[in-house]
Design a protein around this motif. Structure first.
Motif, mmCIF file in Angstrom:
data_model
loop_
_atom_site.group_PDB
_atom_site.id
_atom_site.type_symbol
_atom_site.label_atom_id
_atom_site.label_comp_id
_atom_site.label_asym_id
_atom_site.label_seq_id
_atom_site.Cartn_x
_atom_site.Cartn_y
_atom_site.Cartn_z
ATOM 1 N N GLU A 32 0.834 -1.204 0.000
ATOM 2 C CA GLU A 32 0.000 0.000 0.000
ATOM 3 C C GLU A 32 0.877 1.264 0.000
ATOM 4 O O GLU A 32 0.607 2.217 -0.749
ATOM 5 C CB GLU A 32 -0.909 0.001 1.233
ATOM 6 N N GLN A 33 1.927 1.274 0.801
ATOM 7 C CA GLN A 33 2.836 2.424 0.841
ATOM 8 C C GLN A 33 3.548 2.610 -0.499
ATOM 9 O O GLN A 33 3.744 3.736 -0.959
ATOM 10 C CB GLN A 33 3.858 2.262 1.970
ATOM 11 N N MET A 34 3.942 1.514 -1.129
ATOM 12 C CA MET A 34 4.601 1.584 -2.429
ATOM 13 C C MET A 34 3.651 2.151 -3.490
ATOM 14 O O MET A 34 4.061 2.966 -4.326
ATOM 15 C CB MET A 34 5.109 0.201 -2.838
ATOM 16 N N ILE A 35 2.400 1.723 -3.456
ATOM 17 C CA ILE A 35 1.402 2.227 -4.407
ATOM 18 C C ILE A 35 1.195 3.729 -4.202
ATOM 19 O O ILE A 35 1.164 4.503 -5.167
ATOM 20 C CB ILE A 35 0.077 1.447 -4.279
ATOM 21 N N LYS A 36 1.064 4.140 -2.936
ATOM 22 C CA LYS A 36 0.884 5.563 -2.641
ATOM 23 C C LYS A 36 2.068 6.379 -3.149
ATOM 24 O O LYS A 36 1.891 7.468 -3.717
ATOM 25 C CB LYS A 36 0.700 5.781 -1.142
ATOM 26 N N ALA A 37 3.292 5.874 -2.943
ATOM 27 C CA ALA A 37 4.488 6.584 -3.395
ATOM 28 C C ALA A 37 4.501 6.701 -4.915
ATOM 29 O O ALA A 37 4.863 7.746 -5.471
ATOM 30 C CB ALA A 37 5.744 5.873 -2.898
ATOM 31 N N ARG A 38 4.099 5.647 -5.609
ATOM 32 C CA ARG A 38 4.073 5.656 -7.080
ATOM 33 C C ARG A 38 3.044 6.652 -7.600
ATOM 34 O O ARG A 38 3.296 7.395 -8.549
ATOM 35 C CB ARG A 38 3.790 4.247 -7.607
ATOM 36 N N ILE A 39 1.864 6.664 -6.971
ATOM 37 C CA ILE A 39 0.821 7.613 -7.369
ATOM 38 C C ILE A 39 1.293 9.037 -7.118
ATOM 39 O O ILE A 39 1.129 9.927 -7.967
ATOM 40 C CB ILE A 39 -0.506 7.323 -6.648
ATOM 41 N N ASN A 40 1.906 9.276 -5.971
ATOM 42 C CA ASN A 40 2.413 10.613 -5.651
ATOM 43 C C ASN A 40 3.448 11.058 -6.677
ATOM 44 O O ASN A 40 3.402 12.208 -7.158
ATOM 45 C CB ASN A 40 3.018 10.626 -4.243
ATOM 46 N N ALA A 41 4.372 10.171 -7.039
ATOM 47 C CA ALA A 41 5.398 10.517 -8.036
ATOM 48 C C ALA A 41 4.763 10.825 -9.391
ATOM 49 O O ALA A 41 5.154 11.778 -10.070
ATOM 50 C CB ALA A 41 6.400 9.373 -8.171
ATOM 51 N N PHE A 42 3.767 10.023 -9.787
ATOM 52 C CA PHE A 42 3.065 10.253 -11.050
ATOM 53 C C PHE A 42 2.386 11.616 -11.036
ATOM 54 O O PHE A 42 2.496 12.392 -11.990
ATOM 55 C CB PHE A 42 2.041 9.137 -11.280
ATOM 56 N N GLU A 43 1.673 11.920 -9.938
ATOM 57 C CA GLU A 43 0.947 13.184 -9.858
ATOM 58 C C GLU A 43 1.895 14.378 -9.774
ATOM 59 O O GLU A 43 1.568 15.465 -10.278
ATOM 60 C CB GLU A 43 -0.020 13.164 -8.671
ATOM 61 N N GLN A 44 3.050 14.210 -9.171
ATOM 62 C CA GLN A 44 4.034 15.294 -9.140
ATOM 63 C C GLN A 44 4.495 15.635 -10.547
ATOM 64 O O GLN A 44 4.710 16.794 -10.877
ATOM 65 C CB GLN A 44 5.243 14.896 -8.277
ATOM 66 N N LYS A 45 4.631 14.606 -11.375
ATOM 67 C CA LYS A 45 5.114 14.806 -12.739
ATOM 68 C C LYS A 45 4.021 15.266 -13.699
ATOM 69 O O LYS A 45 4.240 16.146 -14.532
ATOM 70 C CB LYS A 45 5.737 13.514 -13.255
ATOM 71 N N PHE A 46 2.819 14.680 -13.580
ATOM 72 C CA PHE A 46 1.765 14.912 -14.567
ATOM 73 C C PHE A 46 0.543 15.655 -14.036
ATOM 74 O O PHE A 46 -0.376 15.939 -14.795
ATOM 75 C CB PHE A 46 1.294 13.572 -15.153
ATOM 76 N N GLY A 47 0.504 15.960 -12.755
ATOM 77 C CA GLY A 47 -0.655 16.626 -12.170
ATOM 78 C C GLY A 47 -1.584 15.638 -11.481
ATOM 79 O O GLY A 47 -1.531 14.438 -11.716
ATOM 80 N N GLU A 48 -2.419 16.185 -10.632
ATOM 81 C CA GLU A 48 -3.336 15.365 -9.839
ATOM 82 C C GLU A 48 -4.293 14.588 -10.740
ATOM 83 O O GLU A 48 -4.807 15.118 -11.729
ATOM 84 C CB GLU A 48 -4.137 16.245 -8.884
ATOM 85 N N ILE A 49 -4.520 13.346 -10.387
ATOM 86 C CA ILE A 49 -5.497 12.509 -11.092
ATOM 87 C C ILE A 49 -6.858 12.841 -10.505
ATOM 88 O O ILE A 49 -7.083 12.671 -9.304
ATOM 89 C CB ILE A 49 -5.185 11.014 -10.919
ATOM 90 N N THR A 50 -7.772 13.301 -11.349
ATOM 91 C CA THR A 50 -9.098 13.701 -10.873
ATOM 92 C C THR A 50 -10.093 12.550 -10.991
ATOM 93 O O THR A 50 -9.883 11.604 -11.752
ATOM 94 C CB THR A 50 -9.628 14.890 -11.690
ATOM 95 N N THR A 51 -11.182 12.674 -10.255
ATOM 96 C CA THR A 51 -12.264 11.696 -10.332
ATOM 97 C C THR A 51 -12.809 11.639 -11.754
ATOM 98 O O THR A 51 -13.127 10.563 -12.264
ATOM 99 C CB THR A 51 -13.396 12.066 -9.349
ATOM 100 N N GLU A 52 -12.880 12.779 -12.413
ATOM 101 C CA GLU A 52 -13.369 12.838 -13.795
ATOM 102 C C GLU A 52 -12.468 12.009 -14.718
ATOM 103 O O GLU A 52 -12.961 11.262 -15.566
ATOM 104 C CB GLU A 52 -13.437 14.283 -14.283
ATOM 105 N N GLN A 53 -11.159 12.135 -14.558
ATOM 106 C CA GLN A 53 -10.234 11.350 -15.377
ATOM 107 C C GLN A 53 -10.418 9.853 -15.134
ATOM 108 O O GLN A 53 -10.396 9.061 -16.075
ATOM 109 C CB GLN A 53 -8.784 11.745 -15.075
ATOM 110 N N ILE A 54 -10.589 9.481 -13.897
ATOM 111 C CA ILE A 54 -10.785 8.065 -13.553
ATOM 112 C C ILE A 54 -12.062 7.540 -14.195
ATOM 113 O O ILE A 54 -12.069 6.468 -14.800
ATOM 114 C CB ILE A 54 -10.812 7.873 -12.019
ATOM 115 N N GLU A 55 -13.138 8.306 -14.082
ATOM 116 C CA GLU A 55 -14.420 7.887 -14.665
ATOM 117 C C GLU A 55 -14.334 7.790 -16.179
ATOM 118 O O GLU A 55 -14.873 6.865 -16.782
ATOM 119 C CB GLU A 55 -15.541 8.837 -14.243
#
Length: 68
Positions: free
Chosen positions: A37-60
């Motif tokens: 879970e911590q590894m997944i959170k770190a990966r998501i954080n790194a992705f969002e730092q580079k490309f911007g926050e992932i929004t609910t709209e993008q997920i949908e």
């Protein structure tokens, strides 16, 4: 406030990777699940730092594309 949901997700991984994950988790005093879970959170954080926050709209929108 949105209700937080915990889901189960089956993951197929080679045994040597699970063994190494277990080693890292033990080293950090966590379960394999919490370490993952911590590894997944770190990966998501790194992705969002580079490309911007992932929004609910993008997920949908991604989910809708997969349904087609």
């Amino acid at each position: 406030m949105l209700e937080e949901k915990i889901i189960r997700y089956t993951l197929r991984v080679p045994k040597d990777l699970i063994d190494k994950l277990g080693y890292i988790a033990d080293y950090k005093g966590r379960t394999k699940n919490k370490e993952l879970e911590q590894m997944i959170k770190a990966r998501i954080n790194a992705f969002e730092q580079k490309f911007g926050e992932i929004t609910t709209e993008q997920i949908e929108n991604t989910k809708k594309k997969k349904e087609i």
